[in-house]
Design a protein around this motif. Sequence first.
Motif, short mmCIF file in Angstrom:
data_model
loop_
_atom_site.label_atom_id
_atom_site.label_comp_id
_atom_site.label_asym_id
_atom_site.label_seq_id
_atom_site.Cartn_x
_atom_site.Cartn_y
_atom_site.Cartn_z
N GLY A 2 10.98 20.91 52.08
CA GLY A 2 10.05 20.59 51.01
C GLY A 2 8.71 20.12 51.56
O GLY A 2 8.39 20.31 52.72
N LEU A 3 7.95 19.52 50.70
CA LEU A 3 6.61 19.07 51.08
C LEU A 3 6.65 17.82 51.94
O LEU A 3 7.57 17.02 51.86
CB LEU A 3 5.83 18.71 49.81
N HIS A 4 5.58 17.64 52.70
CA HIS A 4 5.39 16.42 53.49
C HIS A 4 4.14 15.72 52.98
O HIS A 4 3.11 16.36 52.82
CB HIS A 4 5.09 16.78 54.96
N LEU A 5 4.23 14.43 52.73
CA LEU A 5 3.04 13.63 52.46
C LEU A 5 2.75 12.85 53.73
O LEU A 5 3.57 12.04 54.16
CB LEU A 5 3.28 12.65 51.32
N THR A 6 1.62 13.10 54.34
CA THR A 6 1.26 12.42 55.58
C THR A 6 0.41 11.21 55.25
O THR A 6 -0.50 11.30 54.44
CB THR A 6 0.48 13.39 56.50
N LEU A 7 0.73 10.09 55.88
CA LEU A 7 -0.04 8.88 55.65
C LEU A 7 -1.38 9.00 56.38
O LEU A 7 -1.41 9.11 57.59
CB LEU A 7 0.73 7.66 56.16
N PRO A 8 -2.50 8.99 55.64
CA PRO A 8 -3.81 9.10 56.31
C PRO A 8 -4.09 7.85 57.15
O PRO A 8 -3.70 6.75 56.78
CB PRO A 8 -4.81 9.19 55.14
N ASP A 9 -4.76 8.05 58.29
CA ASP A 9 -5.07 6.93 59.18
C ASP A 9 -5.82 5.82 58.46
O ASP A 9 -5.62 4.64 58.74
CB ASP A 9 -5.91 7.41 60.38
N THR A 10 -6.68 6.21 57.50
CA THR A 10 -7.48 5.21 56.78
C THR A 10 -6.61 4.24 55.98
O THR A 10 -7.02 3.12 55.71
CB THR A 10 -8.45 5.90 55.79
N LEU A 11 -5.40 4.68 55.61
CA LEU A 11 -4.53 3.82 54.79
C LEU A 11 -3.53 3.02 55.63
O LEU A 11 -2.83 2.17 55.10
CB LEU A 11 -3.77 4.66 53.76
N ARG A 12 -3.46 3.30 56.93
CA ARG A 12 -2.46 2.61 57.77
C ARG A 12 -2.56 1.08 57.68
O ARG A 12 -1.53 0.42 57.60
CB ARG A 12 -2.56 3.07 59.23
N PRO A 13 -3.79 0.52 57.68
CA PRO A 13 -3.86 -0.95 57.59
C PRO A 13 -3.19 -1.51 56.33
O PRO A 13 -2.64 -2.62 56.35
CB PRO A 13 -5.37 -1.23 57.55
N GLU A 17 0.07 -4.84 55.57
CA GLU A 17 0.16 -5.95 54.61
C GLU A 17 1.52 -5.84 53.94
O GLU A 17 2.06 -4.75 53.82
CB GLU A 17 -0.93 -5.82 53.53
N SER A 18 2.07 -6.95 53.46
CA SER A 18 3.36 -6.81 52.81
C SER A 18 3.18 -6.53 51.32
O SER A 18 2.24 -7.02 50.70
CB SER A 18 4.27 -8.01 53.04
N PHE A 19 4.07 -5.71 50.79
CA PHE A 19 4.02 -5.32 49.37
C PHE A 19 4.67 -6.37 48.47
O PHE A 19 4.60 -6.29 47.27
CB PHE A 19 4.72 -3.98 49.15
N GLY A 20 5.36 -7.33 49.10
CA GLY A 20 6.05 -8.35 48.32
C GLY A 20 5.93 -9.69 49.04
O GLY A 20 4.92 -9.96 49.68
N ARG A 21 6.96 -10.50 48.95
CA ARG A 21 6.95 -11.82 49.60
C ARG A 21 7.58 -11.71 50.98
O ARG A 21 8.70 -11.21 51.12
CB ARG A 21 7.72 -12.81 48.73
N LEU A 22 6.85 -12.17 51.99
CA LEU A 22 7.35 -12.11 53.37
C LEU A 22 8.12 -13.39 53.69
O LEU A 22 7.63 -14.49 53.49
CB LEU A 22 6.16 -11.98 54.34
N ASP A 168 -1.26 3.33 42.59
CA ASP A 168 -2.64 3.43 43.08
C ASP A 168 -2.65 3.85 44.55
O ASP A 168 -3.44 4.70 44.95
CB ASP A 168 -3.37 2.08 42.93
N LEU A 169 -1.75 3.25 45.32
CA LEU A 169 -1.66 3.59 46.74
C LEU A 169 -1.20 5.04 46.90
O LEU A 169 -1.75 5.79 47.72
CB LEU A 169 -0.68 2.64 47.43
N LEU A 170 -0.22 5.45 46.09
CA LEU A 170 0.27 6.83 46.14
C LEU A 170 -0.85 7.81 45.82
O LEU A 170 -1.00 8.84 46.49
CB LEU A 170 1.42 7.01 45.14
N THR A 171 -1.67 7.48 44.81
CA THR A 171 -2.79 8.36 44.44
C THR A 171 -3.73 8.53 45.63
O THR A 171 -4.17 9.65 45.93
CB THR A 171 -3.54 7.77 43.23
N GLU A 172 -3.99 7.44 46.35
CA GLU A 172 -4.85 7.55 47.53
C GLU A 172 -4.22 8.44 48.59
O GLU A 172 -4.90 9.23 49.24
CB GLU A 172 -5.13 6.16 48.12
#
Length: 197
Positions: A2-13, A17-22, A168-172
């Motif tokens: 199937g398809l691959h969604l590659t994480l762009p370098d610009t979004l790596r930072p 960050e954590s998406f929830g409580r660390l 929002d992150l997925l859209t980016e």
Amino acid sequence: MGLHLTLPDTLRPRFRESFGRLYKGKGDDTIEKLSRDLGSPTKLISVGDVTTFHLLNLGIIPDILIVDDRTKREPASYRVVVGTKHKGFTEISVDNPAGVITEDLIDAVGNALKTDEHVRIFVRGEEDLAAVPAILMAPEGSAVLYGQPDEGVVLVKITLDKKDQMKDLLTEILNEQDHSKEQIETIRRKLDGYQNH
């Protein structure tokens, strides 16, 4: 595959960050701290070998666990690999290279969420981005746990706000792909799919 969604370098930072409580620390202690805030999630999804190992070690059984027999890009220890092979789980294997979210992984998470069985998703490659489809697809009231290397474990409680943040992150991510509009829409529908059931 199937398809691959590659994480762009610009979004790596954003993924550092954590998406929830660390919960800082390591091992069973961290899971014990976190378990006090866990409650009774609709679905409990664990991403990562070490996190999953310590959960199971303390008798906290996730509905879905996603592992790749690796930790910090190195092979996980024999104890951890064996420790995540819990006999009560149905096993699914998918291919998912590092820095990528494959359609296979999205389908595996979606199918695992639709069953009442405990599912172990074994990733050939890397599960470093598997928290993204897990957070997007898990029903509200669920919890997703994943390791933050050298820091601890992140607990993400699934709310509508959290899903919107991930959308929002997925859209980016989707905006940076070279796939056709139809292919992107198919992926977006799959990632939105679970909530419509």
